[in-house]
Design a protein around this motif. Structure first.
Motif, PDB file in Angstrom:
ATOM      1  N   GLU A  39      -7.295   1.977 -11.928  1.00 33.40           N
ATOM      2  CA  GLU A  39      -8.089   1.671 -10.793  1.00 33.40           C
ATOM      3  C   GLU A  39      -9.767   1.674 -11.281  1.00 33.40           C
ATOM      4  N   LYS A  40      -9.943   1.938 -12.583  1.00 34.05           N
ATOM      5  CA  LYS A  40     -11.016   1.500 -13.169  1.00 34.05           C
ATOM      6  C   LYS A  40     -11.305   0.330 -13.897  1.00 34.05           C
ATOM      7  N   SER A  52     -11.381  -3.670 -14.115  1.00 29.57           N
ATOM      8  CA  SER A  52     -11.581  -4.774 -13.429  1.00 29.57           C
ATOM      9  C   SER A  52     -10.911  -6.097 -14.113  1.00 29.57           C
ATOM     10  N   GLU A  84      -6.001  -3.364  -1.493  1.00 31.04           N
ATOM     11  CA  GLU A  84      -5.775  -3.464  -2.965  1.00 31.04           C
ATOM     12  C   GLU A  84      -4.452  -3.865  -3.332  1.00 31.04           C
ATOM     13  N   VAL A 104      -3.103  -2.611 -13.486  1.00 25.04           N
ATOM     14  CA  VAL A 104      -4.558  -2.754 -12.803  1.00 25.04           C
ATOM     15  C   VAL A 104      -4.203  -2.577 -11.342  1.00 25.04           C
ATOM     16  N   THR A 110      -6.816  -2.743  -8.147  1.00 25.85           N
ATOM     17  CA  THR A 110      -7.980  -3.399  -7.784  1.00 25.85           C
ATOM     18  C   THR A 110      -8.014  -4.218  -6.618  1.00 25.85           C
ATOM     19  N   GLU A 111      -9.234  -4.512  -5.904  1.00 28.30           N
ATOM     20  CA  GLU A 111      -9.416  -5.442  -4.960  1.00 28.30           C
ATOM     21  C   GLU A 111      -9.356  -6.776  -5.300  1.00 28.30           C
ATOM     22  N   ASP A 112      -9.715  -6.928  -6.603  1.00 30.37           N
ATOM     23  CA  ASP A 112      -9.801  -8.430  -7.272  1.00 30.37           C
ATOM     24  C   ASP A 112      -8.494  -9.231  -6.947  1.00 30.37           C
TER      25      ASP A 112
END
Length: 344
Positions: free
Chosen positions: A256-257, A259, A283, A297, A299-301
């Motif tokens: 979660e850290k 990107s 997410e 990973v 992420t919201e990306d």
């Protein structure tokens, strides 16, 4: 309320050592969670505190009294198991009252205790029902109420929510936290579920093979793991720990850290290939193949295609020695990470 102290506890079954040498103190009024995988010794530890098992050697103190040779019923504790162990032919009220009758508590006092406890755990409308007429959560409340009427100095709970569905487990976690605040009694809670541990305990003891790997608050355990074992046990998904980035060093970073879009000023910057993408509401969990192995990973990306880059800021990079012990991320380690695929 009472404090619990274990001194030099050793537990073995024949030649099999379950707990080599366990020492800790649980503070009066705390909510302490013993967490770890199956076979780590957490339930055995709880059963020794309860008096259901005896240590091979060592001492167990409740306040200042060594209770190793004290009968379970005289230790001032109450235990709640994952199996509710309710009497199916008795009503809810009779189940709660059963232990009080055995202790010859006067009827008027019994009635008041049942009334008070039933209100606390939300069972007042169900006192005349049989366990078979209740939901799993309601049956667990009966087990809690039966423990509460004893007015114990310590509550011991061994995976009490494991038989409930996910939604009900979450609801009962909140209720147990509120119950602890209301009662102010010492709670010791055993679970293999790190989400339960992190969300409920103000003090967590993480065990592996009868050894304490780390003891701290949930926040401290997440942000400052003392070793690779803790780093990978706490967190969903677990921390990525890779061997081949820096010689003789394991490099760690949390999913979660990480990107997939350059946030600027990243220490770690490597290429990868998306293997799977799992949608989790807002997410996503990506499984990504890199030159240093597979990593996760969270992420919201949202990226298109397979090719990607992974970025991790300096403050989110961890380093561990080969034996798993946390070490400082030195300038030398930082330079080695920066130069992995610079410009590639």
């Amino acid at each position: 309320m009472s404090s619990i102290t274990l001194k030099n506890i050793h537990k073995a079954y024949g030649k099999e050592i379950i707990i080599p040498d366990l020492n800790f103190t649980i503070e009066d009024g705390s909510f302490t969670v013993l967490v770890g995988p199956s076979g780590c010794g957490k339930s055995t530890t709880l059963r020794m505190i309860a008096g259901l098992e005896k240590p091979t050697s060592g001492e167990i103190f409740i306040d200042d009294e060594n209770v190793v040779d004290v009968d379970p019923g005289k230790r001032g504790i109450a235990m709640v198991f994952q199996n509710y162990a309710l009497y199916p032919t008795m009503s809810v009220k009779d189940n709660i009252e059963f232990g009080l009758k055995n202790k010859k508590v006067p009827k008027e006092e019994r009635e008041q205790l049942i009334k008070d406890v039933s209100e606390v755990v939300g069972l007042t409308p169900y006192l005349s029902r049989k366990p078979s007429e209740l939901s799993g959560g309601q049956r667990q409340r009966v087990a809690l109420a039966r423990a509460m009427v004893k007015k114990p100095k310590v509550f011991l709970m061994d995976e009490p929510l494991s038989n409930l569905d996910a939604k009900l487990r979450q609801q009962m976690r909140v209720e147990l936290i509120e119950l602890h605040k209301r009662l102010g009694t010492t709670f010791i809670y055993v679970t293999h579920d790190q989400v339960e541990a992190m969300s409920m305990g103000d003090n967590i003891i993480l065990m592996d093979k009868g050894i304490i790997m780390q003891r701290s608050s949930p926040k401290e355990m997440y942000h400052n793991p003392q070793n690779a074992y803790t780093a990978q046990f706490i967190g969903t998904p677990p921390m990525n720990i890779v061997d081949d980035m820096v010689p003789e060093i394991k490099v760690g970073f949390r999913p979660e850290k990480t990107s997939l879009i350059d946030p600027g000023e990243s220490l770690l910057n490597i290429s990868g290939r998306v293997i799977t993408k799992e949608q989790l509401g807002a997410e996503m969990n990506y499984s990504i193949e890199t030159a240093y192995g597979k990593v996760m990973v969270k992420t919201e990306d949202d990226i298109e295609g397979e090719a990607c880059r992974l970025y991790v800021k300096e403050e989110h990079v961890f380093a561990f020695a080969k034996d798993g012990k946390r070490i400082e991320v030195t300038a030398e380690i930082k330079n080695a990470i920066r130069n992995l695929e610079k410009g590639a």
